[in-house]
Design a protein around this motif. Structure first.
Motif, PDB file in Angstrom:
ATOM      1  N   ARG A  72       0.827  -1.184   0.000  1.00  0.00           N
ATOM      2  CA  ARG A  72       0.000   0.000   0.000  1.00  0.00           C
ATOM      3  C   ARG A  72       0.858   1.227   0.000  1.00  0.00           C
ATOM      4  O   ARG A  72       1.973   1.211   0.448  1.00  0.00           O
ATOM      5  CB  ARG A  72      -0.939  -0.048   1.191  1.00  0.00           C
ATOM      6  N   VAL A 293      -4.582   5.282  -8.472  1.00  0.00           N
ATOM      7  CA  VAL A 293      -4.301   5.502  -7.045  1.00  0.00           C
ATOM      8  C   VAL A 293      -3.354   6.667  -6.825  1.00  0.00           C
ATOM      9  O   VAL A 293      -3.585   7.527  -5.970  1.00  0.00           O
ATOM     10  CB  VAL A 293      -3.733   4.224  -6.404  1.00  0.00           C
ATOM     11  N   VAL A 342      -6.572  -1.132  -1.602  1.00  0.00           N
ATOM     12  CA  VAL A 342      -6.907  -0.647  -2.943  1.00  0.00           C
ATOM     13  C   VAL A 342      -6.940  -1.773  -3.973  1.00  0.00           C
ATOM     14  O   VAL A 342      -7.098  -1.533  -5.158  1.00  0.00           O
ATOM     15  CB  VAL A 342      -5.931   0.459  -3.394  1.00  0.00           C
ATOM     16  N   ALA A 366     -10.012   3.651   0.331  1.00  0.00           N
ATOM     17  CA  ALA A 366      -9.360   2.515  -0.311  1.00  0.00           C
ATOM     18  C   ALA A 366     -10.330   1.790  -1.234  1.00  0.00           C
ATOM     19  O   ALA A 366      -9.959   1.364  -2.331  1.00  0.00           O
ATOM     20  CB  ALA A 366      -8.800   1.556   0.741  1.00  0.00           C
ATOM     21  N   MET A 369     -10.770   3.645  -4.535  1.00  0.00           N
ATOM     22  CA  MET A 369      -9.628   3.446  -5.423  1.00  0.00           C
ATOM     23  C   MET A 369      -9.589   2.022  -5.955  1.00  0.00           C
ATOM     24  O   MET A 369      -9.176   1.782  -7.089  1.00  0.00           O
ATOM     25  CB  MET A 369      -8.333   3.775  -4.683  1.00  0.00           C
TER      26      MET A 369
END
Length: 500
Positions: A72, A293, A342, A366, A369
Motif C-alpha cells: 500500500r 491511485v 486498494v 481505499a 480506489m
C-alpha cells in the motif's frame, strides 16, 4: 472481549517451525537517476506510529501497519536503500547517456533473451491449463476500451512541461499495444510524480518484444545497433534530444505492431504461452496504480491509528514469492485477501496466476480506489491482449460479508495482513477459519498459532487456532514491504482436521 479464550490448553506437540532466509533484492546502481513519478507520491505518506517496534527489532525497523494484505502507498523510502519493486514505470528510468552505438547496456542481448526463454520453457511449474490470450483483444466487433490514457495524468493541461524540445503542437504521441484496441495517448512532458511518457513508451516496446514475439520476430526491435529500442534510447539521450528520431522510431514500432496484429502473429504467439513474465506483470499493475491511485494517494494516509484500520503494502516481489514460488498457486484455484485495501494483491494474483481472486476492504477511500483499479484492470489487460482471472472486490467488514464468508469455504489460499489487528479481530478470524477446507493455506504477518515466545510475532493464540492450524515461520528481506526498509517474519499456516 475476544470471542475465543486466550489460554492455550491444547496439549499436542508444538508445530514444527522452519525459518527460511531470503536473499535481499539487489540495490539500484549508485548512478541510477531519481524518479519523479507517482512512486514519489506513494513515498510521501507518513509512516504511522500506531504500533511500537519489538525490542528484538532494529531501530530502523517498524511493525506492520496494515489492515490489508498487500502493498500500500504507505511506503517511505530513504535514499540509497533497496528500492521497492512496486514502482512507477518512470521510476525505473532508462539511462539515456550513451552516445556511441558501440556502448551496450546489456539490456537484452540475443543470448540473454535465449537464456530467459529457455528458463521459462524448461520450468515444470508452468500452468499448462491457463489460457493467456484474451479473445476480446482480437475481436473486431469489440467497442473501444474506456481506459485512462496517460495524457489524462501527465500533459500540458495538468501542469507538466514539454521535453525533448517539443513545441506545444508536437507533444502528442500514440502507442500501439498488442491488441486490436486503439492506441493509448501520451504527451512528451515531464511533471513531478507524473507518468514519464518517454520511459513508458520504451518499456512498452521492450515488453512487447520480449513477451509477444519470437526471437526472429523481435530482432528488428532488439538489435543493439539498429533496433527500434536502441533508436528510441539514443533519440532520448539528454545530450542529443532527437525529437524527430524518437517519433520516427515509435511510428515504425506502431506500424510493425499493427501489421503483426492484423496477420495474426500476436494472437498465435499468445496461444502458445501460459504465463507472463513477472516484470510485465509488475509493469501492468504499475500502469494501473499510476492512473487510479497515485493521483490521490495522500487520501490513504487518513487511516486511524490504534485500530484495525491501518494501511501498509506488501510489495510485488513479496506477493510473487508467497503465491507463486512457495504455494505454487494455479489458475484453477481460489485466492482471498482479507483487508484488501486498494486491491493491489487481488489484481496481482488474478494477473500473475490467472486464478479466481477475491478481496474485501471496509475503508471508504481505499474501496473507491479499488473500484477504479478494477475497472482499469479489466480495460488494460484487454489492451495488452491478456486474460486474467476473475476479480471480485467486496466492500465492508469481512467478518460479516456474506460473499466472503461463502468463498472462504472453497478458498485455496487466504492472505491477511494482520500485524496491526487487535487480538479480538484475530480471534474472530480464527473462528472464520473453522470453515476453511482441509489443506487451505493462510498467509499472515502475525501467527495464529503460538510459534515462539516473541509476543510481537504471534498474537495471544487460542485453543481453536492451535487445534486447526499448523504454522511455519519464514523471513522476508528488505524492500518487500512499504512501511520499513528492514525485513521481518511472516507465517504460512495450513488448515488441518480438528483434533478430538
Amino acid at each position: 472481549m475476544p470471542l475465543l479464550g486466550r489460554s492455550n490448553k491444547f496439549k499436542s506437540a508444538a508445530p514444527k517451525i522452519r525459518v527460511e532466509k531470503v536473499a535481499a533484492p539487489s540495490k539500484p546502481p549508485p548512478n541510477a537517476p531519481k524518479s519523479f513519478t507517482s512512486a514519489s507520491a506513494r513515498a510521501n505518506l507518513t509512516r504511522s506510529p500506531a504500533l511500537k517496534p519489538s525490542p528484538n527489532r532494529s531501530k530502523n525497523s517498524s511493525p506492520l501497519l496494515s489492515s490489508s494484505d498487500e502493498r500500500r502507498p504507505d511506503r517511505k523510502r530513504k535514499a540509497g536503500t533497496a528500492s521497492s519493486s512496486r514502482r512507477s514505470p518512470a521510476s525505473d528510468r532508462v539511462e539515456f547517456d550513451k552516445d556511441s552505438d558501440g556502448e551496450d547496456d546489456g539490456w537484452m542481448s540475443l543470448e540473454t533473451r535465449k537464456r530467459q526463454r529457455r528458463a521459462v520453457s524448461d520450468s515444470s511449474s508452468i500452468d499448462s491449463k491457463r489460457k493467456l490470450k484474451n479473445p476480446k483483444s482480437f475481436d473486431k466487433t469489440q467497442k473501444p476500451l474506456k481506459l485512462i490514457h496517460a495524457e489524462e495524468i501527465a500533459s500540458l493541461a495538468t501542469g507538466c512541461v514539454a521535453v525533448m524540445g517539443a513545441k506545444e503542437d508536437e507533444v502528442a504521441l500514440e502507442l500501439q499495444y498488442p491488441s486490436l484496441q486503439p492506441r493509448e495517448r501520451y504527451q512528451l512532458v515531464w511533471g513531478k510524480e507524473k507518468i514519464d511518457a518517454v520511459d513508458a513508451c520504451i518499456r512498452v516496446v521492450r515488453h512487447v518484444a520480449e513477451t509477444f514475439l519470437s526471437e526472429e520476430e523481435a530482432e528488428p526491435f532488439t538489435n543493439q545497433t539498429s533496433g527500434i529500442i536502441r533508436r528510441l534510447e539514443k533519440a532520448s539521450n539528454r545530450n542529443i534530444q532527437d525529437l524527430s528520431g524518437f517519433k520516427s522510431a515509435l511510428s515504425e514500432y506502431n506500424q510493425a505492431m499493427a501489421r503483426m496484429i492484423r496477420d495474426g502473429t500476436i494472437a498465435k504467439n499468445l496461444d502458445q504461452r501460459h504465463e507472463l513474465p513477472r516484470s510485465l506483470v509488475e509493469f501492468i499493475l504499475d500502469q494501473i496504480y499510476d492512473r487510479c491511485v497515485a493521483p490521490d494517494v495522500h487520501l490513504l494516509s487518513k487511516y486511524k491509528n490504534g485500530t484495525d484500520n491501518v494501511y501498509g503494502e506488501l510489495l510485488h516481489p513479496f506477493v510473487s514469492r508467497i503465491l507463486v514460488e512457495q504455494l505454487k498457486m494455479k489458475s484453477d484455484q481460489v485466492f482471498v485477501d482479507l483487508g484488501s485495501g486498494v486491491g493491489n494483491v487481488v489484481l496481482q494474483a488474478a494477473l500473475e496466476i490467472g486464478c479466481e481472486s477475491w478481496g474485501c476492504e471496509m475503508m471508504k477511500n481505499a474501496c473507491d480506489m479499488a473500484r477504479l483499479q478494477e475497472r482499469e484492470f479489466r480495460a488494460r489487460t484487454t489492451l495488452w491482449g491478456v486474460q486474467a482471472g476473475r476479480v471480485h472486490l467486496e466492500e465492508g467488514d469481512f467478518t460479516t460479508n456474506a460473499p466472503i464468508l461463502e468463498v472462504l469455504k472453497r478458498a485455496d489460499v487466504v492472505l491477511v495482513n494482520n500485524k496491526a489487528f487487535t487480538s479480538t479481530l484475530n480471534d474472530r478470524l480464527v473462528s472464520m477459519f473453522l470453515d476453511l477446507k482441509i489443506g487451505c493455506k493462510v498467509v499472515s504477518l502475525k501467527s495464529f498459532v503460538s510459534v515462539n515466545s516473541d509476543a510481537d510475532n504471534s498474537y495471544n493464540s487460542n485453543d481453536v487456532g492451535s487445534s486447526i492450524l499448523t504454522s511455519e515461520e519464514y523471513s522476508y528481506p528488505e524492500g518487500f514491504v512499504s512501511w520499513t526498509n528492514a525485513g521481518g517474519p511472516y507465517y504460512i499456516a495450513t488448515r488441518k482436521a480438528a483434533s478430538n
